[in-house]
Scaffold this motif. Structure first.
Motif, PDB file in Angstrom:
ATOM      1  N   ALA A 120       0.829  -1.213   0.000  1.00 44.38           N
ATOM      2  CA  ALA A 120       0.000   0.000   0.000  1.00 44.38           C
ATOM      3  C   ALA A 120       0.861   1.259   0.000  1.00 44.38           C
ATOM      4  N   ARG A 121       2.072   1.142   0.550  1.00 44.93           N
ATOM      5  CA  ARG A 121       2.987   2.292   0.590  1.00 44.93           C
ATOM      6  C   ARG A 121       3.910   2.338  -0.626  1.00 44.93           C
ATOM      7  N   GLY A 122       3.729   1.427  -1.550  1.00 40.23           N
ATOM      8  CA  GLY A 122       4.571   1.391  -2.744  1.00 40.23           C
ATOM      9  C   GLY A 122       5.897   0.692  -2.538  1.00 40.23           C
ATOM     10  N   ASN A 123       6.083   0.051  -1.398  1.00 42.63           N
ATOM     11  CA  ASN A 123       7.337  -0.628  -1.076  1.00 42.63           C
ATOM     12  C   ASN A 123       7.179  -2.126  -1.336  1.00 42.63           C
ATOM     13  N   PHE A 124       7.184  -2.508  -2.605  1.00 37.07           N
ATOM     14  CA  PHE A 124       6.860  -3.884  -2.954  1.00 37.07           C
ATOM     15  C   PHE A 124       8.019  -4.667  -3.545  1.00 37.07           C
ATOM     16  N   GLU A 125       9.049  -4.019  -4.048  1.00 45.02           N
ATOM     17  CA  GLU A 125      10.044  -4.691  -4.878  1.00 45.02           C
ATOM     18  C   GLU A 125      10.741  -5.853  -4.172  1.00 45.02           C
ATOM     19  N   LYS A 126      11.173  -5.645  -2.939  1.00 43.58           N
ATOM     20  CA  LYS A 126      11.942  -6.686  -2.266  1.00 43.58           C
ATOM     21  C   LYS A 126      11.122  -7.924  -1.949  1.00 43.58           C
ATOM     22  N   TYR A 127       9.799  -7.794  -2.004  1.00 41.33           N
ATOM     23  CA  TYR A 127       8.941  -8.932  -1.707  1.00 41.33           C
ATOM     24  C   TYR A 127       8.668  -9.809  -2.917  1.00 41.33           C
ATOM     25  N   VAL A 128       9.075  -9.343  -4.106  1.00 44.69           N
ATOM     26  CA  VAL A 128       8.848 -10.126  -5.318  1.00 44.69           C
ATOM     27  C   VAL A 128      10.102 -10.347  -6.154  1.00 44.69           C
ATOM     28  N   ASP A 129      11.163  -9.549  -5.950  1.00 45.10           N
ATOM     29  CA  ASP A 129      12.306  -9.638  -6.867  1.00 45.10           C
ATOM     30  C   ASP A 129      13.319 -10.729  -6.499  1.00 45.10           C
ATOM     31  N   ALA A 130      13.175 -11.328  -5.306  1.00 49.08           N
ATOM     32  CA  ALA A 130      14.006 -12.458  -4.869  1.00 49.08           C
ATOM     33  C   ALA A 130      15.488 -12.120  -4.756  1.00 49.08           C
ATOM     34  N   GLU A 131      15.818 -10.836  -4.712  1.00 49.26           N
ATOM     35  CA  GLU A 131      17.211 -10.442  -4.530  1.00 49.26           C
ATOM     36  C   GLU A 131      17.665 -10.704  -3.098  1.00 49.26           C
ATOM     37  N   SER A 132      16.747 -10.574  -2.154  1.00 53.87           N
ATOM     38  CA  SER A 132      17.025 -10.906  -0.756  1.00 53.87           C
ATOM     39  C   SER A 132      16.136 -12.084  -0.365  1.00 53.87           C
ATOM     40  N   PRO A 133      16.704 -13.295  -0.260  1.00 55.18           N
ATOM     41  CA  PRO A 133      15.885 -14.482   0.000  1.00 55.18           C
ATOM     42  C   PRO A 133      15.103 -14.438   1.309  1.00 55.18           C
ATOM     43  N   THR A 134      15.568 -13.657   2.284  1.00 62.23           N
ATOM     44  CA  THR A 134      14.850 -13.602   3.559  1.00 62.23           C
ATOM     45  C   THR A 134      13.751 -12.546   3.565  1.00 62.23           C
ATOM     46  N   GLU A 135      13.664 -11.736   2.528  1.00 64.40           N
ATOM     47  CA  GLU A 135      12.618 -10.724   2.431  1.00 64.40           C
ATOM     48  C   GLU A 135      11.544 -11.120   1.420  1.00 64.40           C
ATOM     49  N   CYS A 136      11.948 -11.612   0.269  1.00 66.98           N
ATOM     50  CA  CYS A 136      11.002 -12.053  -0.740  1.00 66.98           C
ATOM     51  C   CYS A 136      10.064 -13.095  -0.137  1.00 66.98           C
ATOM     52  N   VAL A 137       8.773 -12.926  -0.334  1.00 66.20           N
ATOM     53  CA  VAL A 137       7.793 -13.783   0.341  1.00 66.20           C
ATOM     54  C   VAL A 137       7.999 -15.253  -0.002  1.00 66.20           C
ATOM     55  N   LEU A 138       8.077 -15.589  -1.280  1.00 65.69           N
ATOM     56  CA  LEU A 138       8.159 -17.000  -1.642  1.00 65.69           C
ATOM     57  C   LEU A 138       9.466 -17.647  -1.221  1.00 65.69           C
ATOM     58  N   THR A 139      10.580 -16.955  -1.378  1.00 67.83           N
ATOM     59  CA  THR A 139      11.857 -17.573  -1.008  1.00 67.83           C
ATOM     60  C   THR A 139      11.972 -17.778   0.495  1.00 67.83           C
ATOM     61  N   ARG A 140      11.450 -16.841   1.268  1.00 68.72           N
ATOM     62  CA  ARG A 140      11.538 -17.026   2.729  1.00 68.72           C
ATOM     63  C   ARG A 140      10.595 -18.128   3.183  1.00 68.72           C
ATOM     64  N   VAL A 141       9.439 -18.262   2.513  1.00 67.69           N
ATOM     65  CA  VAL A 141       8.511 -19.340   2.837  1.00 67.69           C
ATOM     66  C   VAL A 141       9.147 -20.687   2.527  1.00 67.69           C
ATOM     67  N   TYR A 142       9.776 -20.792   1.364  1.00 67.51           N
ATOM     68  CA  TYR A 142      10.434 -22.046   0.994  1.00 67.51           C
ATOM     69  C   TYR A 142      11.615 -22.337   1.914  1.00 67.51           C
ATOM     70  N   ALA A 143      12.372 -21.294   2.267  1.00 65.72           N
ATOM     71  CA  ALA A 143      13.549 -21.477   3.115  1.00 65.72           C
ATOM     72  C   ALA A 143      13.182 -22.016   4.488  1.00 65.72           C
ATOM     73  N   ARG A 144      11.969 -21.737   4.940  1.00 67.60           N
ATOM     74  CA  ARG A 144      11.551 -22.287   6.233  1.00 67.60           C
ATOM     75  C   ARG A 144      11.581 -23.809   6.175  1.00 67.60           C
ATOM     76  N   GLY A 145      11.120 -24.373   5.070  1.00 68.53           N
ATOM     77  CA  GLY A 145      11.153 -25.821   4.918  1.00 68.53           C
ATOM     78  C   GLY A 145      12.561 -26.370   4.907  1.00 68.53           C
ATOM     79  N   ALA A 146      13.456 -25.683   4.206  1.00 68.71           N
ATOM     80  CA  ALA A 146      14.842 -26.127   4.157  1.00 68.71           C
ATOM     81  C   ALA A 146      15.505 -26.030   5.530  1.00 68.71           C
ATOM     82  N   SER A 147      15.168 -25.001   6.279  1.00 67.08           N
ATOM     83  CA  SER A 147      15.834 -24.780   7.569  1.00 67.08           C
ATOM     84  C   SER A 147      15.484 -25.843   8.597  1.00 67.08           C
TER      85      SER A 147
END
Length: 240
Positions: A120-147
């Motif tokens: 809503a604040r326009g701060n969306f890039e890090k949640y979809v671009d997968a540049e930071s695996p712990t911020e991007c929603v899908l990569t952090r969700v998947y990483a929980r399984g690996a951890s």
């Protein structure tokens, strides 16, 4: 393995259009990476549908519900990708461009719902671009399984919710490289949860031990002993 991919610039451009209400055809913008057999996306489509059902049944104004749904998503996403073998010709799970594609083509509704405040604040890039695996929603969700060491442990791992616990105390630090320690930590927090400040102190102290021990070789018994010892040392009144 051959898989669809999106460049970061194209991902951000398409996401911005989708936020504005457009419905671009994501597949028109992909490039194909890797060699060999094309990745099967059917299970990912099914996982996205199930996550959507969980999301729609949640109370969208309740952050605890968003944490809960993210935990369920970790199980479903990890399960949907378990058929992908490590392949020297290209593992899509190692490529941010694959996660960008999935974020927009299959899991957009979930990603946007999960981080509705930043979006809503326009701060969306890090949640979809997968540049930071712990911020991007899908990569952090998947990483929980690996951890935690895989699918067989994920159901119990959903008992502990909270962005601070998973991102700050597991995924962003070396603890994530020792699944038995992660499992023991999760068990402790699920059974006898520490409050925020105590949890942060505990996690920080645990991370510091990596200078003196090699937790990656611990089995479950060793890991539980380590976690229990730390708990007794840091909070002796509890056990007194």
């Amino acid at each position: 393995m051959r898989y669809p991919a999106l460049s970061r610039d194209r991902c951000v451009e398409l996401a911005r259009r989708m936020i504005a209400g457009e419905t671009p055809d994501i597949d028109e913008h992909v490039t194909w990476q890797g060699l060999g057999e094309t990745v099967d996306l059917d299970e990912l489509r099914h996982a996205a549908d199930l996550i959507g059902e969980e999301m729609h049944s949640a109370k969208t104004d309740n952050y605890r519900e968003r944490y809960r749904v993210e935990g369920t998503a970790a199980v479903l996403l990890y399960q949907a990708l378990k058929h992908i073998d490590n392949d020297v010709r290209g593992d899509p799970r190692d490529d941010p461009a694959f996660w960008r594609y999935l974020s927009l083509a299959y899991f957009w509704e979930f990603v946007r719902w999960r981080e509705q405040g930043p979006f809503a604040r326009g701060n969306f890039e890090k949640y979809v671009d997968a540049e930071s695996p712990t911020e991007c929603v899908l990569t952090r969700v998947y990483a929980r399984g690996a951890s935690v060491g895989g699918l067989e442990y994920l159901d119990s791992a959903t008992a502990v919710a909270g962005t601070d616990f998973w991102r700050s105390h597991i995924l962003r630090v070396r603890t994530a490289m020792a699944p038995p320690v992660v499992r023991a930590f999760v068990e402790m927090q699920a059974a006898h949860p520490l409050k925020t400040d105590d949890l942060r102190a505990f996690a920080k102290a645990l991370t510091k031990t990596w200078a003196n021990v090699v937790p990656m070789i611990y089995d479950d018994e060793d890991a539980r002993a380590l976690i229990n010892e730390f708990r007794r040392e840091m909070f002796p009144i509890e056990s007194g």
